[in-house]
Scaffold this active site. Sequence first.
Site, PDB file in Angstrom:
ATOM      1  N   ASP A 110       0.842  -1.195   0.000  1.00  0.00           N
ATOM      2  CA  ASP A 110       0.000   0.000   0.000  1.00  0.00           C
ATOM      3  C   ASP A 110       0.878   1.247   0.000  1.00  0.00           C
ATOM      4  OD1 ASP A 110       0.797  -0.557   2.701  1.00  0.00           O
ATOM      5  OD2 ASP A 110      -0.782   0.766   3.440  1.00  0.00           O
ATOM      6  N   GLU A 174       0.127  -1.028   5.842  1.00  0.00           N
ATOM      7  CA  GLU A 174       1.188  -0.421   6.660  1.00  0.00           C
ATOM      8  C   GLU A 174       0.982   1.073   6.838  1.00  0.00           C
ATOM      9  OE1 GLU A 174       4.999   1.396   7.857  1.00  0.00           O
ATOM     10  OE2 GLU A 174       3.833   1.781   6.022  1.00  0.00           O
ATOM     11  N   SER A 420       8.443   5.289  12.081  1.00  0.00           N
ATOM     12  CA  SER A 420       7.848   4.164  12.795  1.00  0.00           C
ATOM     13  C   SER A 420       7.427   3.085  11.804  1.00  0.00           C
ATOM     14  CB  SER A 420       6.610   4.609  13.576  1.00  0.00           C
ATOM     15  OG  SER A 420       6.915   5.646  14.474  1.00  0.00           O
TER      16      SER A 420
END
Length: 477
Positions: A110, A174, A420
């Site tokens: 994605d 994600e 992150s």
Amino acid sequence: MGLFYAKNGERRKKRYNTIKYQIIMIKKYVEENKDRMLEELFSLIRIPSVSAQPAHKEDMVRCAERWKELLLEAGVDKAEVMPSKGNPMVYAERMVDPNAKTVLVYGHYDVMPAEPFELWKTEPFEPVIKDGHIWARGADDDKGQSFMQAKAFEYLNKNDLLKHNMKFIFEGEEEIGSGSLGPFIEEHKELLACDVILVSDTGLIGPDTPSITTGLRGLSYWQIEVTGPNRDLHSGTFGGAVANPINVLCKLIADVTGPDGKIRIPGFYDDVEEASDEERKLVASIPFDEEEYKKSLGVKALFGEEGYSTIERTGYRPTFDVCGIWGGYTGDGAKTVIPSKAYAKLSSRLVPHQDHTKISQLVVDYFNSVAPDYVTVNVEKHHGGHGYVCPIDFPAYKAAERGFEAVFGKRPLPVRIGGSIPIISTFEKLLGVKTVLMGFGLESNAIHSPNENMPVDLWLKGIETIINFHLEYDKEA
């Protein structure tokens, strides 16, 4: 004794010549197959797999299916598009020996929304090569980088050099918090069992300064809603008598951070681990030009927590940021109104040992405690994830070091970054294995922004480096 040294020297010379020949052959293969590999990558990029936008739901499935096809073409024994509670997972494997070590490659298919489209110099989902760069959404994050892994595997498989097992897991969420992957891992622990996880979704200090990411910050995310009157009001009739929710919201979030850059939420720093003096010295040795950094961002000065360098602020310290804010009238012309509601999206980057669930609740409690009586404040918790630290003394990390050295001619520096990847800590918790983060992105690649790009030569180097990692990992294993 002289004969011993002579034979030992011959062994070293033979090994050096073997490695040198190996590097030459890898580079030759990559160069000869460059055009084909780029076109295969472009077939992925052309699918607008934007997980944040429901309109692209079918594109998510199309992209997963395309990944399956490409992995089969690369030589896996099997590849499947598997259901999850959200977007589908792509799983593939090549099992060469049930007694051998297993490397699991993780990536995501994605991408971030491409808006605002008007700021793109090219079409975001029609990749082009210009000035030595691939320009497109996903060129780096993470289609370009994940595809390096697939092409590295292809080379090893075609040349009968793969001595360990390989598995692939690519997800489609994600960029929206990997909400489906945790439950999927729980359900398929045996399928995903491995000895180490390999990820390319991070970056390098610079194109000629290789580095391996050893730390990731965690994340907490919220949406805050401030409500004042029960309807929008005329600012002339009611202005000065009724609090404006936008004004109140701005003050609430501005007060979170002090002039020294410290976050004022009680308990926020309780679990933050300070870096040792020795580690801070290592961080200080990382090449960094602050003036060039400011120039590249178009800012006159930097701001952050006092007492820490820029690199420490972005890798070792937590943050609090407003990611978006809106309310009232924002159309053309003027409309004199006190809005009924104001909104903001907030995030914190967290460091290892900070629990994102604890921080999320601290922020909710804080805003509830400071909210004035003339408004109602509602804070909604969104996704989050824990930070991660990778040890630099275990075999897979050492293999990655030598992989970089073989291609870049330099030992990579260990660095912690500010971004992150929440699922990395989930992998460790559920599968009990460490992850090596071999990323090849650059700050100038503009991930998440208009005009995302990837230098072609660095993309090719990434494939070569990952190939060398696998060859070195077999020596460690």
